[in-house]
Design a protein around this motif. Structure first.
Motif, PDB file in Angstrom:
ATOM      1  N   ALA A 102      21.119  -2.303  38.339  1.00 12.53           N
ATOM      2  CA  ALA A 102      20.485  -2.240  37.038  1.00 12.53           C
ATOM      3  C   ALA A 102      19.498  -1.273  37.078  1.00 12.53           C
ATOM      4  O   ALA A 102      19.394  -0.539  36.190  1.00 12.53           O
ATOM      5  CB  ALA A 102      19.945  -3.539  36.456  1.00 12.53           C
ATOM      6  N   ALA A 115      20.701   2.285  37.427  1.00 18.46           N
ATOM      7  CA  ALA A 115      21.051   2.747  36.110  1.00 18.46           C
ATOM      8  C   ALA A 115      19.860   3.277  35.127  1.00 18.46           C
ATOM      9  O   ALA A 115      20.235   4.325  34.712  1.00 18.46           O
ATOM     10  CB  ALA A 115      22.002   1.812  35.278  1.00 18.46           C
ATOM     11  N   LEU A 116      18.972   2.399  35.333  1.00 17.19           N
ATOM     12  CA  LEU A 116      17.653   2.829  34.690  1.00 17.19           C
ATOM     13  C   LEU A 116      17.116   4.223  35.097  1.00 17.19           C
ATOM     14  O   LEU A 116      16.617   4.749  34.028  1.00 17.19           O
ATOM     15  CB  LEU A 116      16.686   1.613  34.935  1.00 17.19           C
ATOM     16  N   LEU A 162      23.301  -8.365  31.587  1.00 20.26           N
ATOM     17  CA  LEU A 162      23.545  -7.071  31.835  1.00 20.26           C
ATOM     18  C   LEU A 162      25.048  -6.805  31.778  1.00 20.26           C
ATOM     19  O   LEU A 162      25.331  -5.744  31.356  1.00 20.26           O
ATOM     20  CB  LEU A 162      23.180  -7.022  33.478  1.00 20.26           C
ATOM     21  N   HIS A 175      25.801  -5.714  28.318  1.00 23.66           N
ATOM     22  CA  HIS A 175      25.516  -4.407  27.942  1.00 23.66           C
ATOM     23  C   HIS A 175      25.873  -3.115  28.965  1.00 23.66           C
ATOM     24  O   HIS A 175      25.295  -2.350  29.062  1.00 23.66           O
ATOM     25  CB  HIS A 175      23.994  -4.431  27.884  1.00 23.66           C
ATOM     26  N   TYR A 176      27.195  -3.570  29.538  1.00 20.27           N
ATOM     27  CA  TYR A 176      27.885  -2.682  30.611  1.00 20.27           C
ATOM     28  C   TYR A 176      27.783  -1.222  29.903  1.00 20.27           C
ATOM     29  O   TYR A 176      27.722  -0.184  30.824  1.00 20.27           O
ATOM     30  CB  TYR A 176      29.147  -3.124  31.335  1.00 20.27           C
ATOM     31  N   LEU A 224      24.672   0.569  29.896  1.00 26.83           N
ATOM     32  CA  LEU A 224      24.263   1.179  31.383  1.00 26.83           C
ATOM     33  C   LEU A 224      25.233   2.191  31.951  1.00 26.83           C
ATOM     34  O   LEU A 224      24.563   3.201  32.329  1.00 26.83           O
ATOM     35  CB  LEU A 224      24.532  -0.152  32.244  1.00 26.83           C
ATOM     36  N   ARG A 267      15.314   0.047  27.460  1.00 23.94           N
ATOM     37  CA  ARG A 267      14.688   0.442  28.932  1.00 23.94           C
ATOM     38  C   ARG A 267      13.853  -1.096  29.080  1.00 23.94           C
ATOM     39  O   ARG A 267      13.628  -1.468  29.994  1.00 23.94           O
ATOM     40  CB  ARG A 267      13.861   1.571  28.829  1.00 23.94           C
ATOM     41  N   LEU A 269      15.718  -3.927  30.140  1.00 25.27           N
ATOM     42  CA  LEU A 269      16.152  -3.859  31.494  1.00 25.27           C
ATOM     43  C   LEU A 269      14.927  -4.079  32.411  1.00 25.27           C
ATOM     44  O   LEU A 269      15.152  -4.771  33.308  1.00 25.27           O
ATOM     45  CB  LEU A 269      16.727  -2.343  31.634  1.00 25.27           C
ATOM     46  N   TYR A 288      29.992   0.143  34.910  1.00 22.50           N
ATOM     47  CA  TYR A 288      29.419  -1.208  35.185  1.00 22.50           C
ATOM     48  C   TYR A 288      29.964  -2.488  34.651  1.00 22.50           C
ATOM     49  O   TYR A 288      29.613  -3.403  34.956  1.00 22.50           O
ATOM     50  CB  TYR A 288      27.990  -1.033  34.390  1.00 22.50           C
TER      51      TYR A 288
END
Length: 348
Positions: free
Chosen positions: A87, A90-91, A220, A223-224, A227, A248, A251, A288
């Motif tokens: 995660a 990705a962020l 998570l 919410h792939y 991401l 953000r 996350l 993701y």
């Protein structure tokens, strides 16, 4: 469903079952796999009457009260740290990001040390350690995230430098609290805990980490798509409908929560979130939808074996598990830095 993903998932599930069985068997007292599963099934009410009790009382205590909780905790911590690492990557759109490297684990350590040494948040009882570790990791992640932004974008080099700086400051804070403490028992416990250890695993310690991991994992995974869009860049993500600011914050909260809670029960274990997601992408790609579940499974397998090695490498003493993961993750991190394509998007 992606065929490669299904093969990887089934293989890792079987490998995890075998790994956990072997990890329960490993130790000073020799135990057969048959006894391991007989004891486990005897504790499940629907099977208890059909299992013949041909094991000793000491074997039952070793398996059920000592080794099974420890192996389960190793699997939960490994899976949680791997998912948190994926995660974070990705962020910040960078494969060298990790809760440990970015100082998030150090923030959790400060919170936990404050509870152990100073008795902070004592009014929360058994939840004090988890809450303090979460707050510490959240503050650390926000600081690193803010310090690494240049012109609205995440700078790779600022990210590393900010992570190192925040980690040094927080480590110094933890050491200062240790130095000011006069309780030798507490100091020894914190020092060993800082290097990572699953020795304190109990059934009572599993509930909160397991619940938090499941919640964060599900959120998570659901919410792939967002991401995946983050990997395309900020402009592309906004154009395709992602509320960047809100996502953000979500996350940061989720990663801080799972990291803080896991560090509270296992100590500071580094590099799991760096190594595992990167290896997973080599097999299933960057989607993701597949990275999250495969990272969880591979992270669980990895930490189960790391803990088993830590228990037997210098037996009868026990090596902190953080040393094992550092020996694996350090060279891997250096190798990533030597590559030119460690960023998902454009290089900074």
């Amino acid at each position: 469903m992606n065929k490669k993903f299904m093969v990887c998932a089934i293989t890792l599930v079987l490998l995890l079952i075998v790994s956990m069985t072997l990890a329960v068997m490993i130790g000073s007292v020799s135990i057969t796999p048959l006894h391991v599963w007989k004891v486990i099934f005897s504790k499940i009410s629907i099977f208890s009457n059909s299992i013949e009790g041909d094991w000793s009382r000491s074997q039952e205590i070793i398996i059920w009260q000592i080794r099974v909780p420890r192996v389960l905790l190793a699997a939960i911590v490994g899976a949680g740290l791997a998912v948190a690492g994926a995660a974070v990557q990705a962020l910040v759109r960078n494969s060298i990001a990790d809760p440990y490297i970015l100082g998030i684990s150090s923030g959790a350590t400060v919170g936990a040390t404050a509870v152990i040494i100073l008795g902070a948040f004592s009014f929360l009882g058994i939840y004090a350690l988890s809450v303090a570790a979460f707050l510490g990791s959240f503050i650390a992640m926000v600081l690193v995230f803010l310090l690494s932004r240049v012109g609205g974008r995440i700078s790779i080099f600022r990210l590393l430098l900010a992570g190192m700086a925040v980690s040094f400051i927080l480590s110094a804070t933890s050491n200062f609290m240790l130095m000011m403490s006069k309780e030798e028992g507490g100091i020894k416990a914190v020092m060993y805990w800082m290097l990572g250890s699953l020795a304190g695993a109990k059934w009572s310690n599993l509930f909160i980490p397991a619940i938090i991991f499941v919640i964060v994992f599900v959120l998570l995974w659901l919410h792939y798509r967002q991401l995946n869009l983050l990997l395309l860049g900020e402009e592309a993500a906004v154009t395709l409908g992602v509320n960047l600011q809100q996502f953000r914050i979500q996350l940061i909260l989720l990663v801080s929560l799972v990291t803080g809670v896991l560090v509270a029960v296992s100590g500071s274990i580094g590099f799991v979130g760096l190594i595992i997601p990167h290896i997973v992408r080599l097999f299933v790609g960057s989607n993701y939808k597949y990275v999250i579940p495969i990272s969880a499974l591979l992270g669980a397998v990895f930490l189960v074996w790391a803990d088993a090695i830590a228990r037997v490498l210098i037996a009868p003493e026990e090596m902190p598990i953080g040393i094992i993961t550092a020996f694996c993750g350090g060279p891997f991190f250096i190798w990533l830095l030597r590559r030119n394509n460690y960023s998902f998007g454009e290089g900074d």
